[in-house]
Scaffold this active site. Sequence first.
Site, PDB file in Angstrom:
ATOM      1  N   TRP A 158      -3.747  -6.240  -7.256  1.00 40.32           N
ATOM      2  CA  TRP A 158      -2.393  -5.837  -7.649  1.00 40.32           C
ATOM      3  C   TRP A 158      -1.435  -7.031  -7.706  1.00 40.32           C
ATOM      4  O   TRP A 158      -0.297  -6.945  -7.255  1.00 40.32           O
ATOM      5  CB  TRP A 158      -1.843  -4.767  -6.699  1.00 40.32           C
ATOM      6  CG  TRP A 158      -2.763  -3.616  -6.472  1.00 40.32           C
ATOM      7  CD1 TRP A 158      -3.388  -3.267  -5.312  1.00 40.32           C
ATOM      8  CD2 TRP A 158      -3.187  -2.655  -7.442  1.00 40.32           C
ATOM      9  NE1 TRP A 158      -4.168  -2.157  -5.493  1.00 40.32           N
ATOM     10  CE2 TRP A 158      -4.077  -1.755  -6.788  1.00 40.32           C
ATOM     11  CE3 TRP A 158      -2.907  -2.461  -8.795  1.00 40.32           C
ATOM     12  CZ2 TRP A 158      -4.672  -0.692  -7.451  1.00 40.32           C
ATOM     13  CZ3 TRP A 158      -3.512  -1.395  -9.452  1.00 40.32           C
ATOM     14  CH2 TRP A 158      -4.363  -0.531  -8.783  1.00 40.32           C
ATOM     15  N   ASP A 241      11.172  -7.923   3.256  1.00 42.15           N
ATOM     16  CA  ASP A 241      12.473  -7.270   3.408  1.00 42.15           C
ATOM     17  C   ASP A 241      13.360  -7.572   2.200  1.00 42.15           C
ATOM     18  O   ASP A 241      13.988  -6.670   1.621  1.00 42.15           O
ATOM     19  CB  ASP A 241      13.163  -7.737   4.691  1.00 42.15           C
ATOM     20  CG  ASP A 241      12.554  -7.119   5.938  1.00 42.15           C
ATOM     21  OD1 ASP A 241      11.851  -6.102   5.815  1.00 42.15           O
ATOM     22  OD2 ASP A 241      12.783  -7.665   7.032  1.00 42.15           O
ATOM     23  N   LEU A 339      17.300  15.717 -22.396  1.00 45.47           N
ATOM     24  CA  LEU A 339      16.946  15.553 -23.800  1.00 45.47           C
ATOM     25  C   LEU A 339      16.017  16.657 -24.291  1.00 45.47           C
ATOM     26  O   LEU A 339      15.819  16.813 -25.503  1.00 45.47           O
ATOM     27  CB  LEU A 339      16.290  14.190 -24.037  1.00 45.47           C
ATOM     28  CG  LEU A 339      17.249  13.046 -24.409  1.00 45.47           C
ATOM     29  CD1 LEU A 339      18.153  12.684 -23.243  1.00 45.47           C
ATOM     30  CD2 LEU A 339      16.484  11.817 -24.875  1.00 45.47           C
ATOM     31  N   GLY A 341      12.834  18.519 -25.511  1.00 45.36           N
ATOM     32  CA  GLY A 341      11.647  18.047 -26.211  1.00 45.36           C
ATOM     33  C   GLY A 341      11.781  16.609 -26.675  1.00 45.36           C
ATOM     34  O   GLY A 341      10.794  15.860 -26.703  1.00 45.36           O
ATOM     35  N   GLU A 364       5.862  -2.966  -3.145  1.00 46.98           N
ATOM     36  CA  GLU A 364       6.667  -3.504  -2.040  1.00 46.98           C
ATOM     37  C   GLU A 364       6.674  -2.554  -0.838  1.00 46.98           C
ATOM     38  O   GLU A 364       7.669  -2.430  -0.121  1.00 46.98           O
ATOM     39  CB  GLU A 364       8.119  -3.784  -2.483  1.00 46.98           C
ATOM     40  CG  GLU A 364       8.246  -4.800  -3.597  1.00 46.98           C
ATOM     41  CD  GLU A 364       7.887  -6.205  -3.190  1.00 46.98           C
ATOM     42  OE1 GLU A 364       7.469  -6.409  -2.035  1.00 46.98           O
ATOM     43  OE2 GLU A 364       7.998  -7.100  -4.045  1.00 46.98           O
TER      44      GLU A 364
END
Length: 383
Positions: A158, A241, A339, A341, A364
């Site tokens: 990742w 942090d 909105l 559809g 994170e």
Amino acid sequence: MKVERELPSREAYELLELVRDVAERELRTRAAHFEDSGRFPRDTFRLLGDIGLLTLPFGEDIGGGGQPYTVYLQVLEEIAARWAAVAVGMSVHTLACHPVVAYGTPDQQAELLPQMMSGHTLGAYSLSEAHAGSDPAALRASATEGPHGWTAQGTKAWVTHGGQADFYTVFLRTSPDPRNGISCFHVEADTAGLIAGVPERKMGLRSSPTAEMHFENVFLPADRLIGTPGQGLAVALSALDAGRLGIAAVAVGIAQAALDYAVGYAQERETFGRPVIEHQGVGFLLADMAAKTEAARATYLAAARRKDSGRPYTRQASIAKLVATDAAMAVTTDAVQVLGGAGYVLDHPVERLMREAKITQIFEGTNQIQRLVISRHLAVPTL
């Protein structure tokens, strides 16, 4: 809608105006195409680096922008409102620079920081592994010390900018000690044996490459160890942090973009002879979206003020990340609903914003991890 901001200086207001102008001209117009094609906008990061946006929160004495976190985060928010992947990339670069800035020796800083602060290089932060996403103490990728340095083996997972970054801040196991057995290293992208995997096929942020990084007998000179052996977990957590505040700001930018688009659509779309925004069901939904967005912004700014004043902010950073990313998911989902559809098709950006909001609840530190951090701090007096 232009967000009304409270900033500490005239310089900060001018900076935000510059950011809005560049983001409108260079980011908003390109985001959808790059996201659809999954292309990494390396030239965009060079542009942002040239105007000094990649190193805003670092001191001017080391080549940074010297901006407080309250300003830097609002820059991230403005960028994210136009192109979330670019804002995430800025946040990750800041995260990758932090260990050298905070823990590097004077010699390391003199050698590495000029390029890191130049805006011409882009960093990646390599902490997670496939089996240890939320438990960094369980890392297995390792580095073994030899007479002239270290040899690294294993795979990191990742990695944002994996295969595209110029340098990697990497955390590797250097002893079996579960808490003090991890060390931090600075690794150049062209180091022999460092191999990028195939980029992940993702739900959102498709223009931001995420890949495994494989270490196959990678030799790391002794001077590439950042901090002391076994200090890596402390280095990683100190950076996280601040990184969580970055993601909170990105999430608010996504939410603001969704709110703005939904309001504009609701003002133009008519049903039963009047704009849908005048129907209470839609108007109240938009009001809740606005309240969530502004509350999330206030939360991350409150945490940033603690950081800027030098006070502990771990709990506040987790609260900000939790509140802002949950708000982004709720607001973007409701924007699709406003909105109808039209919100479900690619002709409008709200479906993309909804997909982008989801990942902010995961990286994170997942929001479940944020709740764990917060709960553990509740019994500790706040300074």
